[in-house]
Scaffold this active site. Structure first.
Site, PDB file in Angstrom:
ATOM      1  N   TYR A  86     -14.317   5.922 -13.070  1.00 49.69           N
ATOM      2  CA  TYR A  86     -14.385   4.713 -12.418  1.00 49.69           C
ATOM      3  C   TYR A  86     -15.247   3.583 -13.099  1.00 49.69           C
ATOM      4  O   TYR A  86     -14.749   2.522 -12.967  1.00 49.69           O
ATOM      5  CB  TYR A  86     -15.304   5.095 -10.989  1.00 49.69           C
ATOM      6  CG  TYR A  86     -15.131   3.709 -10.295  1.00 49.69           C
ATOM      7  CD1 TYR A  86     -14.118   3.502  -9.491  1.00 49.69           C
ATOM      8  CD2 TYR A  86     -16.363   3.207  -9.856  1.00 49.69           C
ATOM      9  CE1 TYR A  86     -13.841   2.653  -8.575  1.00 49.69           C
ATOM     10  CE2 TYR A  86     -16.207   2.070  -8.753  1.00 49.69           C
ATOM     11  CZ  TYR A  86     -15.012   1.836  -8.032  1.00 49.69           C
ATOM     12  OH  TYR A  86     -14.962   0.767  -7.452  1.00 49.69           O
ATOM     13  N   ASP A  92       3.476   2.226  -4.545  1.00 48.96           N
ATOM     14  CA  ASP A  92       2.738   2.735  -5.389  1.00 48.96           C
ATOM     15  C   ASP A  92       2.451   1.875  -6.550  1.00 48.96           C
ATOM     16  O   ASP A  92       3.408   1.855  -7.351  1.00 48.96           O
ATOM     17  CB  ASP A  92       3.029   4.062  -5.865  1.00 48.96           C
ATOM     18  CG  ASP A  92       2.299   4.893  -6.903  1.00 48.96           C
ATOM     19  OD1 ASP A  92       1.277   4.458  -7.131  1.00 48.96           O
ATOM     20  OD2 ASP A  92       2.410   6.163  -7.021  1.00 48.96           O
ATOM     21  N   GLY A  99     -17.142   2.434   3.686  1.00 53.04           N
ATOM     22  CA  GLY A  99     -15.782   2.764   4.082  1.00 53.04           C
ATOM     23  C   GLY A  99     -15.299   4.057   3.962  1.00 53.04           C
ATOM     24  O   GLY A  99     -16.023   4.885   3.181  1.00 53.04           O
ATOM     25  N   SER A 143     -15.875  -4.579  -9.906  1.00 51.52           N
ATOM     26  CA  SER A 143     -16.658  -3.708  -9.331  1.00 51.52           C
ATOM     27  C   SER A 143     -18.225  -3.947  -9.901  1.00 51.52           C
ATOM     28  O   SER A 143     -18.177  -4.144 -11.105  1.00 51.52           O
ATOM     29  CB  SER A 143     -16.668  -2.119  -9.178  1.00 51.52           C
ATOM     30  OG  SER A 143     -17.655  -1.508  -8.685  1.00 51.52           O
ATOM     31  N   ASP A 178       0.898  -1.331  -0.008  1.00 54.56           N
ATOM     32  CA  ASP A 178       0.059   0.096   0.005  1.00 54.56           C
ATOM     33  C   ASP A 178       1.069   1.262   0.055  1.00 54.56           C
ATOM     34  O   ASP A 178       1.967   1.239   0.571  1.00 54.56           O
ATOM     35  CB  ASP A 178      -0.781   0.136   1.245  1.00 54.56           C
ATOM     36  CG  ASP A 178      -2.219   0.747   1.179  1.00 54.56           C
ATOM     37  OD1 ASP A 178      -3.276   0.233   1.106  1.00 54.56           O
ATOM     38  OD2 ASP A 178      -1.948   2.165   0.847  1.00 54.56           O
ATOM     39  N   ASN A 203      -6.250  -5.399  -5.565  1.00 62.22           N
ATOM     40  CA  ASN A 203      -7.426  -4.577  -4.902  1.00 62.22           C
ATOM     41  C   ASN A 203      -7.099  -2.936  -4.511  1.00 62.22           C
ATOM     42  O   ASN A 203      -8.422  -2.281  -4.625  1.00 62.22           O
ATOM     43  CB  ASN A 203      -7.711  -5.097  -3.137  1.00 62.22           C
ATOM     44  CG  ASN A 203      -8.454  -3.954  -2.372  1.00 62.22           C
ATOM     45  OD1 ASN A 203      -9.680  -4.188  -2.313  1.00 62.22           O
ATOM     46  ND2 ASN A 203      -7.809  -3.343  -1.643  1.00 62.22           N
ATOM     47  N   THR A 227     -22.017  -1.888  -3.189  1.00 62.16           N
ATOM     48  CA  THR A 227     -21.552  -0.642  -2.193  1.00 62.16           C
ATOM     49  C   THR A 227     -21.212  -1.092  -0.824  1.00 62.16           C
ATOM     50  O   THR A 227     -21.761  -2.100  -0.043  1.00 62.16           O
ATOM     51  CB  THR A 227     -22.942   0.294  -1.911  1.00 62.16           C
ATOM     52  OG1 THR A 227     -23.590   0.208  -3.200  1.00 62.16           O
ATOM     53  CG2 THR A 227     -22.326   1.495  -1.365  1.00 62.16           C
ATOM     54  N   VAL A 228     -19.714  -0.863  -0.536  1.00 54.53           N
ATOM     55  CA  VAL A 228     -19.303  -1.270   0.758  1.00 54.53           C
ATOM     56  C   VAL A 228     -18.825  -0.117   1.196  1.00 54.53           C
ATOM     57  O   VAL A 228     -17.885   0.754   0.710  1.00 54.53           O
ATOM     58  CB  VAL A 228     -18.111  -2.335   0.443  1.00 54.53           C
ATOM     59  CG1 VAL A 228     -17.419  -2.654   2.111  1.00 54.53           C
ATOM     60  CG2 VAL A 228     -18.249  -3.453  -0.226  1.00 54.53           C
TER      61      VAL A 228
HETATM   62  N1  LIG Z   1     -16.113   0.586  -1.209  1.00 48.83           N
HETATM   63  C1  LIG Z   1     -16.830  -0.004  -2.189  1.00 48.83           C
HETATM   64  O1  LIG Z   1     -18.091   0.310  -2.188  1.00 48.83           O
HETATM   65  C2  LIG Z   1     -16.263  -0.534  -3.434  1.00 48.83           C
HETATM   66  C3  LIG Z   1     -17.066  -1.129  -4.462  1.00 48.83           C
HETATM   67  C4  LIG Z   1     -16.760  -1.809  -5.430  1.00 48.83           C
HETATM   68  C5  LIG Z   1     -15.493  -2.002  -5.475  1.00 48.83           C
HETATM   69  N2  LIG Z   1     -14.604  -1.151  -4.657  1.00 48.83           N
HETATM   70  C6  LIG Z   1     -13.105  -1.464  -4.966  1.00 48.83           C
HETATM   71  O2  LIG Z   1     -12.479  -2.153  -3.901  1.00 48.83           O
HETATM   72  C7  LIG Z   1     -11.191  -1.719  -3.791  1.00 48.83           C
HETATM   73  C8  LIG Z   1     -10.943  -1.423  -2.228  1.00 48.83           C
HETATM   74  O3  LIG Z   1     -11.851  -0.270  -1.931  1.00 48.83           O
HETATM   75  P1  LIG Z   1     -11.914   0.197  -0.461  1.00 48.83           P
HETATM   76  O4  LIG Z   1     -13.603   0.443  -0.421  1.00 48.83           O
HETATM   77  O5  LIG Z   1     -11.491  -1.009   0.425  1.00 48.83           O
HETATM   78  O6  LIG Z   1     -11.238   1.593  -0.406  1.00 48.83           O
HETATM   79  P2  LIG Z   1     -10.106   2.094   0.704  1.00 48.83           P
HETATM   80  O7  LIG Z   1      -9.930   3.373   0.379  1.00 48.83           O
HETATM   81  O8  LIG Z   1     -10.568   1.649   2.125  1.00 48.83           O
HETATM   82  O9  LIG Z   1      -8.707   1.234   0.354  1.00 48.83           O
HETATM   83  C9  LIG Z   1      -8.067   1.478  -0.679  1.00 48.83           C
HETATM   84  C10 LIG Z   1      -6.542   1.226  -0.367  1.00 48.83           C
HETATM   85  O10 LIG Z   1      -5.835   1.411  -1.783  1.00 48.83           O
HETATM   86  C11 LIG Z   1      -4.698   2.081  -1.254  1.00 48.83           C
HETATM   87  N3  LIG Z   1      -4.168   2.814  -2.512  1.00 48.83           N
HETATM   88  C12 LIG Z   1      -4.695   3.622  -3.243  1.00 48.83           C
HETATM   89  N4  LIG Z   1      -4.024   4.034  -4.360  1.00 48.83           N
HETATM   90  C13 LIG Z   1      -2.992   3.331  -4.323  1.00 48.83           C
HETATM   91  C14 LIG Z   1      -1.797   3.058  -5.271  1.00 48.83           C
HETATM   92  N5  LIG Z   1      -1.450   3.936  -6.346  1.00 48.83           N
HETATM   93  N6  LIG Z   1      -0.865   2.453  -4.851  1.00 48.83           N
HETATM   94  C15 LIG Z   1      -0.912   1.539  -3.456  1.00 48.83           C
HETATM   95  N7  LIG Z   1      -2.051   1.557  -2.818  1.00 48.83           N
HETATM   96  C16 LIG Z   1      -2.984   2.329  -3.155  1.00 48.83           C
HETATM   97  C17 LIG Z   1      -5.159   3.267  -0.146  1.00 48.83           C
HETATM   98  O11 LIG Z   1      -4.130   3.556   0.409  1.00 48.83           O
HETATM   99  C18 LIG Z   1      -5.853   2.466   0.602  1.00 48.83           C
HETATM  100  O12 LIG Z   1      -5.457   1.770   1.653  1.00 48.83           O
HETATM  101  C19 LIG Z   1     -10.975  -0.620  -4.692  1.00 48.83           C
HETATM  102  O13 LIG Z   1     -10.415  -1.240  -5.977  1.00 48.83           O
HETATM  103  C20 LIG Z   1     -12.359  -0.170  -4.955  1.00 48.83           C
HETATM  104  O14 LIG Z   1     -12.470   0.293  -6.238  1.00 48.83           O
HETATM  105  C21 LIG Z   1     -15.015  -0.605  -3.769  1.00 48.83           C
END
Ligand SMILES: NC(=O)c1ccc[n+]([C@@H]2O[C@H](COP(=O)([O-])OP(=O)(O)OC[C@H]3O[C@@H](n4cnc5c(N)ncnc54)[C@H](O)[C@@H]3O)[C@@H](O)[C@H]2O)c1
Length: 251
Positions: free
Chosen positions: A152, A61, A187, A139, A34, A88, A184-185
């Site tokens: 997105y 990154d 957070g 997603s 991360d 992820n 939708t999750v």
């Molecule tokens: N939350 C939702 O409703 C939802 C729905 C569908 C899909 N998603 C997908 O699930 C995944 C996780 O989402 P989440 O809700 O846990 O988000 P979150 O923001 O809680 O976690 C995302 C993590 O990714 C890290 N990150 C972002 N860009 C980065 C990079 N360039 N390099 C390394 N790390 C990086 C961030 O620091 C963070 O720790 C994502 O791919 C998101 O698109 C989320």
């Protein structure tokens, strides 16, 4: 017995952190990749204190090829093998066509799409050796159009395409490639997605109402699906997009 090793990107928070916990519970050593160094350390320490899993945090990154390669090298130095990659890391922005700037489009694609490509490319020699597996986090936004999510939705449809293309190419190496498409999750991710002027209460009600089940999912509910696709009970699944969305996309 040698433990299997999983790399989980974006595991300092949300679904990634829950996935790291689930895989540690399933007996994997876990590398948390991360760009949030402090958050990754916190999750790694928390898992280490609650299980016998060796868990390391590696600042990465995913949009930067050099950073990704250095992180994979560091994981190999630490563990000597990689059995699973969970792509992820990702984020969304609440913007439509004319509001999305070039810079916003490029940055989102660089993390959400190129990041998964770079991580897959850097780990595949090790996955070949272990006959391992890749799980990408897509997603429902990759299945259907969502309002005000132009970049997105495009990025997550690309992840679903990448999943199928890699499944085809890597089948001969016995590497399975699948995706989970969450609904939708709730957070921290959602802090970026509120419409202008919308109160927290109205925003949360609106999000919950999108699902047939009338609520948002939890990171743990998504992590359970990821752990299934990583693990041996999904041994006949490759190229699958497993939708876990409380019925959002069934409507
Ligand atoms: N939350 C939702 O409703 C939802 C729905 C569908 C899909 N998603 C997908 O699930 C995944 C996780 O989402 P989440 O809700 O846990 O988000 P979150 O923001 O809680 O976690 C995302 C993590 O990714 C890290 N990150 C972002 N860009 C980065 C990079 N360039 N390099 C390394 N790390 C990086 C961030 O620091 C963070 O720790 C994502 O791919 C998101 O698109 C989320």
């Amino acid at each position: 017995m040698l433990r299997k090793v999983a790399l989980v990107t974006g595991a300092a928070s949300g679904t990634g952190a829950a996935t790291a916990r689930a895989l540690a519970t399933d007996g994997y050593s876990v590398a948390i990749l991360d760009r949030d160094e402090a958050g990754a350390q916190t999750v790694a320490q928390e898992i280490a204190s609650q299980s016998s899993s060796t868990t390391v945090a590696i600042t990465t990154d995913v949009s930067d090829p050099a950073s990704v390669q250095a992180s994979v090298n560091a994981a190999i130095k630490q563990f000597g093998r990689i059995d699973a990659l969970v792509n992820n890391a990702g984020y969304g922005i609440a913007k439509g066509l004319e509001d999305t700037t070039d810079a916003e489009w490029d940055a989102l694609m660089a993390t959400n799409v190129k990041g998964a490509f770079l991580c897959a490319r850097a780990t595949v020699p090790h996955l070949r050796a272990s006959e391992g597996t890749i799980v990408n986090i897509g997603s429902v936004a990759g299945q259907v159009g969502l309002r005000n999510r132009v970049a997105y939705c495009a990025s997550k449809a690309a992840i679903h395409g990448l999943t199928k293309a890699l499944a085809v190419d890597l089948a001969e190496d016995n590497i399975r490639v699948n995706a989970v498409a969450p609904g939708t999750v709730m957070g921290p991710y959602y802090d970026n997605l509120r419409d202008d002027g919308e109160s927290t209460e109205v925003f949360h009600q609106r999000l919950a109402a999108r699902q047939l089940m009338g609520r948002c999912g939890t990171p743990e509910e998504i992590a359970a699906a990821v752990a299934f696709l990583v693990g041996p009970t999904s041994s006949f699944a490759t190229g699958t997009i497993l939708v876990v969305d409380g019925g959002l996309s069934a409507q």
